[in-house]
Write a protein that holds these residues in place. Structure first.
Motif, PDB file in Angstrom:
ATOM      1  N   ALA A 152       0.824  -1.213   0.000  1.00 39.02           N
ATOM      2  CA  ALA A 152       0.000   0.000   0.000  1.00 39.02           C
ATOM      3  C   ALA A 152       0.856   1.259   0.000  1.00 39.02           C
ATOM      4  CB  ALA A 152      -0.936   0.004   1.210  1.00 39.02           C
ATOM      5  N   GLY A 153       2.168   1.088  -0.121  1.00 37.45           N
ATOM      6  CA  GLY A 153       3.063   2.242  -0.067  1.00 37.45           C
ATOM      7  C   GLY A 153       2.913   3.148  -1.277  1.00 37.45           C
ATOM      8  N   THR A 154       3.387   4.370  -1.123  1.00 35.84           N
ATOM      9  CA  THR A 154       3.337   5.325  -2.233  1.00 35.84           C
ATOM     10  C   THR A 154       4.719   5.586  -2.812  1.00 35.84           C
ATOM     11  OG1 THR A 154       3.263   7.043  -0.528  1.00 35.84           O
ATOM     12  CG2 THR A 154       1.192   6.455  -1.583  1.00 35.84           C
ATOM     13  N   PHE A 192       1.447  -0.687   4.513  1.00 37.53           N
ATOM     14  CA  PHE A 192       2.634  -0.065   3.921  1.00 37.53           C
ATOM     15  C   PHE A 192       3.780  -0.183   4.925  1.00 37.53           C
ATOM     16  CE2 PHE A 192       3.522   4.221   5.727  1.00 37.53           C
ATOM     17  CZ  PHE A 192       2.405   4.411   6.531  1.00 37.53           C
ATOM     18  N   PHE A 234      -3.332   1.930   6.762  1.00 34.85           N
ATOM     19  CA  PHE A 234      -3.656   3.059   5.883  1.00 34.85           C
ATOM     20  C   PHE A 234      -5.173   3.097   5.731  1.00 34.85           C
ATOM     21  CE2 PHE A 234      -4.813   0.648   2.086  1.00 34.85           C
ATOM     22  CZ  PHE A 234      -4.306  -0.599   2.408  1.00 34.85           C
ATOM     23  N   PRO A 235      -5.735   4.217   5.262  1.00 38.47           N
ATOM     24  CA  PRO A 235      -7.196   4.301   5.121  1.00 38.47           C
ATOM     25  C   PRO A 235      -7.692   3.447   3.955  1.00 38.47           C
ATOM     26  CG  PRO A 235      -6.145   6.479   4.904  1.00 38.47           C
ATOM     27  CD  PRO A 235      -5.054   5.477   4.914  1.00 38.47           C
ATOM     28  N   GLN A 280      -9.673   5.496  -3.458  1.00 38.95           N
ATOM     29  CA  GLN A 280      -8.369   5.889  -4.002  1.00 38.95           C
ATOM     30  C   GLN A 280      -7.296   4.865  -3.621  1.00 38.95           C
ATOM     31  OE1 GLN A 280      -6.064   8.761  -1.997  1.00 38.95           O
ATOM     32  NE2 GLN A 280      -4.642   9.017  -3.703  1.00 38.95           N
ATOM     33  N   SER A 281      -7.281   4.487  -2.341  1.00 37.47           N
ATOM     34  CA  SER A 281      -6.229   3.548  -1.934  1.00 37.47           C
ATOM     35  C   SER A 281      -6.461   2.179  -2.567  1.00 37.47           C
ATOM     36  CB  SER A 281      -6.114   3.468  -0.411  1.00 37.47           C
ATOM     37  OG  SER A 281      -7.292   3.007   0.179  1.00 37.47           O
ATOM     38  N   HIS A 337      -4.987   2.355  -5.965  1.00 40.64           N
ATOM     39  CA  HIS A 337      -3.528   2.407  -5.822  1.00 40.64           C
ATOM     40  C   HIS A 337      -2.951   1.018  -5.516  1.00 40.64           C
ATOM     41  CE1 HIS A 337       0.383   4.076  -4.706  1.00 40.64           C
ATOM     42  NE2 HIS A 337       0.330   3.297  -3.645  1.00 40.64           N
ATOM     43  N   SER A 375      -0.601  12.797  -3.234  1.00 38.40           N
ATOM     44  CA  SER A 375      -1.924  12.190  -3.086  1.00 38.40           C
ATOM     45  C   SER A 375      -2.324  12.166  -1.615  1.00 38.40           C
ATOM     46  CB  SER A 375      -1.910  10.772  -3.638  1.00 38.40           C
ATOM     47  OG  SER A 375      -1.236   9.909  -2.740  1.00 38.40           O
ATOM     48  N   LEU A 404      -3.372   9.652  -0.013  1.00 35.35           N
ATOM     49  CA  LEU A 404      -2.797   8.458   0.618  1.00 35.35           C
ATOM     50  C   LEU A 404      -1.344   8.708   1.028  1.00 35.35           C
ATOM     51  CD1 LEU A 404      -3.084   5.470   1.408  1.00 35.35           C
ATOM     52  CD2 LEU A 404      -2.401   4.875  -0.932  1.00 35.35           C
ATOM     53  N   ALA A 405      -0.574   9.336   0.132  1.00 28.35           N
ATOM     54  CA  ALA A 405       0.826   9.628   0.448  1.00 28.35           C
ATOM     55  C   ALA A 405       0.916  10.577   1.642  1.00 28.35           C
ATOM     56  CB  ALA A 405       1.524  10.231  -0.770  1.00 28.35           C
ATOM     57  N   VAL A 422      -1.241  10.889   4.163  1.00 26.61           N
ATOM     58  CA  VAL A 422      -1.539  10.145   5.393  1.00 26.61           C
ATOM     59  C   VAL A 422      -0.306   9.345   5.826  1.00 26.61           C
ATOM     60  CG1 VAL A 422      -2.881   8.247   6.369  1.00 26.61           C
ATOM     61  CG2 VAL A 422      -3.998   9.934   4.904  1.00 26.61           C
ATOM     62  N   GLN A 423       0.316   8.692   4.853  1.00 25.43           N
ATOM     63  CA  GLN A 423       1.463   7.847   5.188  1.00 25.43           C
ATOM     64  C   GLN A 423       2.640   8.682   5.681  1.00 25.43           C
ATOM     65  OE1 GLN A 423       2.217   5.257   1.843  1.00 25.43           O
ATOM     66  NE2 GLN A 423       0.299   4.144   2.150  1.00 25.43           N
ATOM     67  N   LEU A 457       1.864   9.659   9.244  1.00 23.63           N
ATOM     68  CA  LEU A 457       2.030   8.541  10.186  1.00 23.63           C
ATOM     69  C   LEU A 457       3.521   8.274  10.423  1.00 23.63           C
ATOM     70  CD1 LEU A 457       1.206   6.177  11.924  1.00 23.63           C
ATOM     71  CD2 LEU A 457       0.580   4.891   9.882  1.00 23.63           C
TER      72      LEU A 457
END
Ligand SMILES: [Fe+2]
Lengths: 288, 265
Positions: free
Chosen positions: A83-85, A114, A128-129, A133-134, A137, B2, B4-5, B7-8, B11
């Protein structure tokens, strides 16, 4: 027909037996490898923590080859950063693929989490949420990893100690959608379901109802550590009684799906682990 | 970036610090739950993430830990983990800069002043660990050098050392200290000597730590630095040792320096 006809996970149901993975196995840890290779105890199958065996030479690779000649194996990863970006770690995936070949592993699994961001590795299964979107991804990354592996990825539900207010889905709904979108398989960790249910006041039965059981390729069982006001997914003791109860209910619906005992900290002597695996057989083979 | 990015990132930032603005920045994103507070639940991850790295350091540096004692080592490891982020998925590569961290701590902490050899000893342990987990080498191909010779390009030959070989030079007798700890001995009787020139290398299942003569060490170091045969000769290095180093598996391959440079240009 599945896109992965050549892999150990071709076709349905997910728990097919032609790859040799069936019954109750154990997660093999480094401290037990010598003993297992010497004594060759009758264990139906074993799972290697891929991250401990990535070395492409030396004793590590010799052990993997020796184990592969004796036992059906699976690989369990913690570093794919599903789940990482950050970009996918191609070198890591290449090494996992090489290990898969060395070990003849029936399949490769990792966790819905992630583990790195901004180039920093946390060596921890971070939550992660669960949003649309996630989902898109993670699905894109799972697709890419499955292309590299040439096989469906098996994805495990995690113990999560945080939930996000943004999450539109529960973890089970998220995993269900991920299966639909990527043709991945599931690794159902029953202990994680129980730990989350207690820690977040969630309903374990509702969680299981939301999961596509036909996608479950493997089940994990492990022991949690009760702390003052939460349960820690510590993998440092025997499986707890309520987790066995939950497993017994799951097993009636997942007959034939291989089950694994995980024990990672305060690891006991091998016979204790094997006795724990025998309890699985006692449950799955009990007359109903 | 994004959502998501973002939030990460928040954290991760909250894991990097114990309390303060990064934690406050994350809390609004978290759902309230029963039991302990979100900040307290965050600390479960923080503790676990740090412990994973500290355990890796304990496994890579057992002799340093024995010399320092578990509590002192734990404090140094904790500082290291806090100060330096981890950048690789493989925990076997964790702590590459731990020897430098020890060297910096020795300068700052009087109680470590009696252990000036500790950073070099840590290098030995790190290199031993790296050799243990290194890839196997392909077999040496003698035709490669013959081909370069036939083309009149022998001078351009660049030798490659085994992937499972590390070189270490120390003014302390770190090999004797390391050995004595592996065999339950004492370090207070080890004489200082002339210092160590070491080759740490895996040929069989486990790495060995071998003392070599200074000229051999100098030649291997120059090869490790990527100097071609012509440059090794110009530097007056002990080239007569080369056949032996190839036979021992220290030198495992030959490249063409011109080709290598073109490649990396
Ligand atoms: Fe698990």
């Amino acid at each position: 027909m599945s896109a992965y006809a050549q892999s150990g996970l071709a076709g349905a149901p997910a728990g097919t037996r032609d790859h040799g993975i069936s019954g109750a196995g154990i997660g093999l840890r480094l401290c037990h490898i010598d003993e297992v290779l010497r004594q060759r105890p009758p264990i139906p199958w074993m799972e290697l923590l891929a991250d401990n065996h990535l070395a492409e030479g030396g004793l590590t690779a010799l052990h993997v080859e020796a184990l592969a000649s004796l036992y059906p194996l699976t690989l369990h990863c913690v570093g794919m950063n599903l789940a990482g970006t950050d970009p996918l770690d191609d070198d890591y995936l290449r090494r996992v693929l090489a290990l898969r070949e060395r070990s003849a592993a029936a399949w490769v699994s990792d966790h819905l989490c992630f583990t790195a961001v901004g180039g920093r590795r946390y060596h921890e299964l971070l939550p992660f949420p669960y949003t649309d979107q996630s989902l898109r991804h993670v699905a894109a990354r799972v697709h890419r990893i499955q292309e590299i592996l040439g096989a469906p990825l098996v994805i495990e539900n995690v113990s999560a100690y945080l939930r996000f207010s943004d999450s539109a889905l529960g973890e089970a709904q998220f995993l269900s959608a991920l299966c639909r979108d990527t043709d991945c398989r599931l690794l159902l960790d029953v202990n994680n379901v129980y730990v989350n249910a207690i820690n977040h006041g969630e309903d374990a039965e509702a969680y299981l109802r939301a999961l596509p059981f036909e996608r479950v390729a493997e089940i994990h069982l492990a022991g949690f550590a009760p702390r003052e006001d939460y349960l820690l997914d510590a993998h440092d003791r025997a499986v707890a009684a309520p987790v066995w109860d939950l497993y017994a209910r799951v097993a009636t619906r997942l007959s034939g799906v291989p089950t694994l005992i995980e024990w990672d900290n305060d690891i006991p002597p091998l016979p204790v682990l094997l006795a724990e695996a025998d309890k699985v057989a006692a449950i799955t083979e009990a007359p109903r | 970036m994004s959502a998501l990015a973002e939030v990460q990132r928040r954290l991760a930032a909250a894991l990097d610090e114990d309390n303060g603005p990064a934690v406050d920045h994350l809390l609004p994103l978290l759902a309230a739950g029963p039991g302990r507070s979100a900040a307290a639940r965050l600390s479960i991850y923080r503790t676990s993430a740090r412990r994973a790295r500290e355990r890796a350091l304990e496994q890579i540096y057992p002799v340093c830990r024995e010399i320092l004692g578990p509590r002192c080592f734990a404090a140094l490891a904790e500082d290291y983990v806090r100060e330096f982020a981890s950048h690789g998925a493989d925990l076997n590569n964790e702590g590459a800069r731990f020897p430098a961290h020890l060297a910096a701590c020795i300068g700052q902490r009087p109680q470590l002043a009696a252990l000036p050899y500790l950073p070099d000893l840590a290098c030995l342990e790190r290199d031993w660990h790296a050799a243990y987990y290194a890839a196997d080498d392909p077999p040496f191909d003698p035709a490669r050098l013959a081909a370069l010779q036939a083309a009149g390009r022998a001078e351009a030959a660049v030798f490659r050392l085994s992937a499972a070989l590390r070189l270490l030079a120390s003014r302390f007798p770190v090999r004797a200290i390391w050995h004595s700890h592996h065999h339950g001995g004492r370090t207070d009787r080890i004489t200082l000597g002339q210092g160590d020139r070491l080759v740490i290398r895996r040929a069989g299942p486990r790495p060995t730590v071998d003392a070599v003569d200074p000229p051999v060490h100098a030649l291997l170091s120059a090869i490790a630095d990527g100097h071609c045969l012509g440059e090794l000769a110009t530097r007056g290095l002990a080239l007569e040792q080369l056949p032996q180093l190839i036979a021992q598996g220290y030198v495992v391959a030959i490249d063409d320096s011109a080709a290598t440079r073109r490649h990396s240009a």
